[in-house]
Design a protein around this motif. Structure first.
Motif, PDB file in Angstrom:
ATOM      1  N   MET A 195       0.835  -1.221   0.000  1.00  0.00           N
ATOM      2  CA  MET A 195       0.000   0.000   0.000  1.00  0.00           C
ATOM      3  C   MET A 195       0.860   1.258   0.000  1.00  0.00           C
ATOM      4  O   MET A 195       1.967   1.242   0.530  1.00  0.00           O
ATOM      5  N   ALA A 196       0.351   2.309  -0.572  1.00  0.00           N
ATOM      6  CA  ALA A 196       1.111   3.556  -0.676  1.00  0.00           C
ATOM      7  C   ALA A 196       1.301   4.198   0.704  1.00  0.00           C
ATOM      8  O   ALA A 196       0.406   4.143   1.538  1.00  0.00           O
ATOM      9  N   PRO A 197       2.469   4.783   0.925  1.00  0.00           N
ATOM     10  CA  PRO A 197       2.702   5.440   2.215  1.00  0.00           C
ATOM     11  C   PRO A 197       1.966   6.772   2.298  1.00  0.00           C
ATOM     12  O   PRO A 197       1.608   7.360   1.287  1.00  0.00           O
ATOM     13  N   VAL A 198       1.739   7.201   3.540  1.00  0.00           N
ATOM     14  CA  VAL A 198       1.133   8.508   3.785  1.00  0.00           C
ATOM     15  C   VAL A 198       2.219   9.409   4.367  1.00  0.00           C
ATOM     16  O   VAL A 198       2.857   9.043   5.352  1.00  0.00           O
ATOM     17  N   GLY A 199       2.433  10.549   3.748  1.00  0.00           N
ATOM     18  CA  GLY A 199       3.399  11.510   4.299  1.00  0.00           C
ATOM     19  C   GLY A 199       2.673  12.445   5.249  1.00  0.00           C
ATOM     20  O   GLY A 199       1.652  13.015   4.883  1.00  0.00           O
ATOM     21  N   THR A 200       3.159  12.553   6.467  1.00  0.00           N
ATOM     22  CA  THR A 200       2.463  13.407   7.438  1.00  0.00           C
ATOM     23  C   THR A 200       3.432  14.070   8.402  1.00  0.00           C
ATOM     24  O   THR A 200       4.519  13.552   8.654  1.00  0.00           O
ATOM     25  N   GLU A 201       3.018  15.207   8.912  1.00  0.00           N
ATOM     26  CA  GLU A 201       3.768  15.816  10.007  1.00  0.00           C
ATOM     27  C   GLU A 201       3.272  15.198  11.309  1.00  0.00           C
ATOM     28  O   GLU A 201       2.114  14.785  11.406  1.00  0.00           O
ATOM     29  N   ALA A 202       4.164  15.144  12.301  1.00  0.00           N
ATOM     30  CA  ALA A 202       3.793  14.492  13.564  1.00  0.00           C
ATOM     31  C   ALA A 202       4.707  14.943  14.696  1.00  0.00           C
ATOM     32  O   ALA A 202       5.859  15.301  14.471  1.00  0.00           O
ATOM     33  N   ILE A 222      -0.632   7.317  16.418  1.00  0.00           N
ATOM     34  CA  ILE A 222      -0.242   6.012  15.863  1.00  0.00           C
ATOM     35  C   ILE A 222       1.056   5.529  16.506  1.00  0.00           C
ATOM     36  O   ILE A 222       1.795   6.309  17.096  1.00  0.00           O
ATOM     37  N   ARG A 223       1.305   4.237  16.354  1.00  0.00           N
ATOM     38  CA  ARG A 223       2.575   3.654  16.802  1.00  0.00           C
ATOM     39  C   ARG A 223       3.212   2.967  15.603  1.00  0.00           C
ATOM     40  O   ARG A 223       2.552   2.233  14.879  1.00  0.00           O
ATOM     41  N   GLY A 224       4.501   3.225  15.411  1.00  0.00           N
ATOM     42  CA  GLY A 224       5.168   2.601  14.274  1.00  0.00           C
ATOM     43  C   GLY A 224       6.622   2.311  14.571  1.00  0.00           C
ATOM     44  O   GLY A 224       7.181   2.815  15.541  1.00  0.00           O
ATOM     45  N   VAL A 225       7.202   1.479  13.726  1.00  0.00           N
ATOM     46  CA  VAL A 225       8.609   1.130  13.926  1.00  0.00           C
ATOM     47  C   VAL A 225       9.467   1.821  12.871  1.00  0.00           C
ATOM     48  O   VAL A 225       9.094   1.932  11.705  1.00  0.00           O
ATOM     49  N   VAL A 230       4.468   7.081   6.469  1.00  0.00           N
ATOM     50  CA  VAL A 230       3.894   5.982   7.245  1.00  0.00           C
ATOM     51  C   VAL A 230       3.323   4.933   6.289  1.00  0.00           C
ATOM     52  O   VAL A 230       2.498   5.256   5.433  1.00  0.00           O
ATOM     53  N   TYR A 231       3.797   3.699   6.430  1.00  0.00           N
ATOM     54  CA  TYR A 231       3.237   2.583   5.656  1.00  0.00           C
ATOM     55  C   TYR A 231       2.239   1.851   6.531  1.00  0.00           C
ATOM     56  O   TYR A 231       2.598   1.386   7.609  1.00  0.00           O
ATOM     57  N   PRO A 232       0.981   1.775   6.085  1.00  0.00           N
ATOM     58  CA  PRO A 232      -0.042   1.106   6.888  1.00  0.00           C
ATOM     59  C   PRO A 232       0.376  -0.327   7.238  1.00  0.00           C
ATOM     60  O   PRO A 232       1.087  -0.962   6.477  1.00  0.00           O
ATOM     61  N   ARG A 233      -0.078  -0.799   8.394  1.00  0.00           N
ATOM     62  CA  ARG A 233       0.369  -2.110   8.863  1.00  0.00           C
ATOM     63  C   ARG A 233      -0.128  -3.232   7.961  1.00  0.00           C
ATOM     64  O   ARG A 233      -1.213  -3.177   7.405  1.00  0.00           O
ATOM     65  N   SER A 234       0.687  -4.258   7.860  1.00  0.00           N
ATOM     66  CA  SER A 234       0.292  -5.410   7.075  1.00  0.00           C
ATOM     67  C   SER A 234      -0.068  -6.537   8.030  1.00  0.00           C
ATOM     68  O   SER A 234       0.725  -6.908   8.891  1.00  0.00           O
ATOM     69  N   ARG A 235      -1.228  -7.046   7.911  1.00  0.00           N
ATOM     70  CA  ARG A 235      -1.729  -8.160   8.717  1.00  0.00           C
ATOM     71  C   ARG A 235      -1.419  -8.032  10.208  1.00  0.00           C
ATOM     72  O   ARG A 235      -0.729  -8.856  10.796  1.00  0.00           O
ATOM     73  N   GLY A 236      -1.876  -6.934  10.795  1.00  0.00           N
ATOM     74  CA  GLY A 236      -1.770  -6.798  12.240  1.00  0.00           C
ATOM     75  C   GLY A 236      -0.402  -6.412  12.781  1.00  0.00           C
ATOM     76  O   GLY A 236      -0.236  -6.242  13.974  1.00  0.00           O
ATOM     77  N   GLY A 237       0.578  -6.281  11.894  1.00  0.00           N
ATOM     78  CA  GLY A 237       1.910  -5.879  12.367  1.00  0.00           C
ATOM     79  C   GLY A 237       1.947  -4.402  12.678  1.00  0.00           C
ATOM     80  O   GLY A 237       0.954  -3.690  12.566  1.00  0.00           O
ATOM     81  N   LEU A 238       3.124  -3.931  13.088  1.00  0.00           N
ATOM     82  CA  LEU A 238       3.279  -2.505  13.368  1.00  0.00           C
ATOM     83  C   LEU A 238       3.329  -1.721  12.065  1.00  0.00           C
ATOM     84  O   LEU A 238       3.767  -2.222  11.036  1.00  0.00           O
ATOM     85  N   MET A 239       2.901  -0.465  12.138  1.00  0.00           N
ATOM     86  CA  MET A 239       3.089   0.400  10.977  1.00  0.00           C
ATOM     87  C   MET A 239       4.583   0.632  10.808  1.00  0.00           C
ATOM     88  O   MET A 239       5.351   0.592  11.764  1.00  0.00           O
ATOM     89  N   LEU A 240       4.960   0.894   9.559  1.00  0.00           N
ATOM     90  CA  LEU A 240       6.355   1.141   9.270  1.00  0.00           C
ATOM     91  C   LEU A 240       6.582   2.629   9.032  1.00  0.00           C
ATOM     92  O   LEU A 240       5.852   3.244   8.259  1.00  0.00           O
TER      93      LEU A 240
END
Ligand SMILES: [Zn+2]
Length: 251
Positions: free
Chosen positions: A1-8, A33-36, A62-72
């Protein structure tokens, strides 16, 4: 899936495995959100340490999580750092980040909280008393989360006079007549209510002109805000204990 660019804003950093970190972020586009973020603790990493430091405002993919894993998380860039002068400002800034992390629901979009936090960080770097900014921010957060806060009329009968009590459960003040309807409401003095109303209508950039709020009034204000938050808290521990020292010895 395409990543989302965001300020945070980075709320928390946890070292993860050999070279990675897990970041809790309050992001503009995706909410909390929580990501690695992989490989940034290697000596050869090209990511600047401030780009994954708690309190930093960053731009990140931010890459949305794949199958319950952490977001990247990928390629964070520092937008603004908030270096605090002195241990006290630094500690209070960290408390603010923790407060947001604790109370904001997961992935709830709340850009106004991001803005209030950025404004607070900005003010904390200036001359404003950090305790004032802390209480100001907490009041703003209570409102943005929808927990109240009615300070001008009795929550139950809408009267404007004799508002001597505050209810954490209902999120605001009660008049003497309505007091029996919330046995856990506590007495609030006119002085404290006055300061709460004043802080509520003061925008961040005007906090600088506040000369002095007595520490005991500020501490009481903080206590009343905690009553409201505690009613909504799911935390099973005493989350406010680290606040104990911030009002001591302030002026
Ligand atoms: Zn009433």
């Amino acid at each position: 899936m395409a990543p989302v660019g965001t300020e945070a804003i980075i709320l928390r950093k946890i070292d993860f495995r050999e070279t990675s970190v897990i970041l809790d972020l309050l992001s503009m586009k995706l909410g909390k959100i929580r990501g690695v973020l992989k490989g940034v603790r290697k000596p050869k990493s090209r990511v600047a340490p401030l780009a994954f430091h708690p309190g930093s405002y960053i731009f990140v993919f931010v890459y949305p999580r794949s199958r319950g894993g952490l977001m990247l998380l990928h390629a964070p860039q520092l937008v603004q750092a908030f270096p605090m002068a002195g241990a006290k400002r630094s500690a209070i800034w960290q408390l603010m980040l923790r407060l947001v992390n604790l109370f904001l629901p997961e992935q709830e979009k709340c850009q106004e909280v991001v803005r209030a936090l950025l404004e607070s960080g900005q003010m904390m770097m200036g001359k404003v008393s950090p305790e004032v900014v802390y209480v100001w921010f907490k009041m703003k957060m209570v409102r943005l989360l929808g927990y109240g806060l009615e300070l001008n009329r009795c929550l139950l009968c809408r009267r404007q006079g004799k508002l001597g009590f505050i209810s954490g459960r209902l999120g605001g003040v009660l008049c003497d007549r309505c007091l029996p309807r919330d046995r856990r409401a506590v007495r609030i003095s006119r002085a404290v209510l006055g300061v709460m109303r004043y802080l509520e209508r003061t925008p961040a950039e005007r906090l600088e002109v506040i000369k002095k709020i007595p520490a005991e009034i500020l501490e009481k204000t903080n206590f009343f805000l905690n009553l409201v938050l505690q009613y909504h808290a799911e935390a099973g521990y005493i989350w406010w204990q680290d606040e104990r020292n911030i009002f001591a010895g302030s002026n």
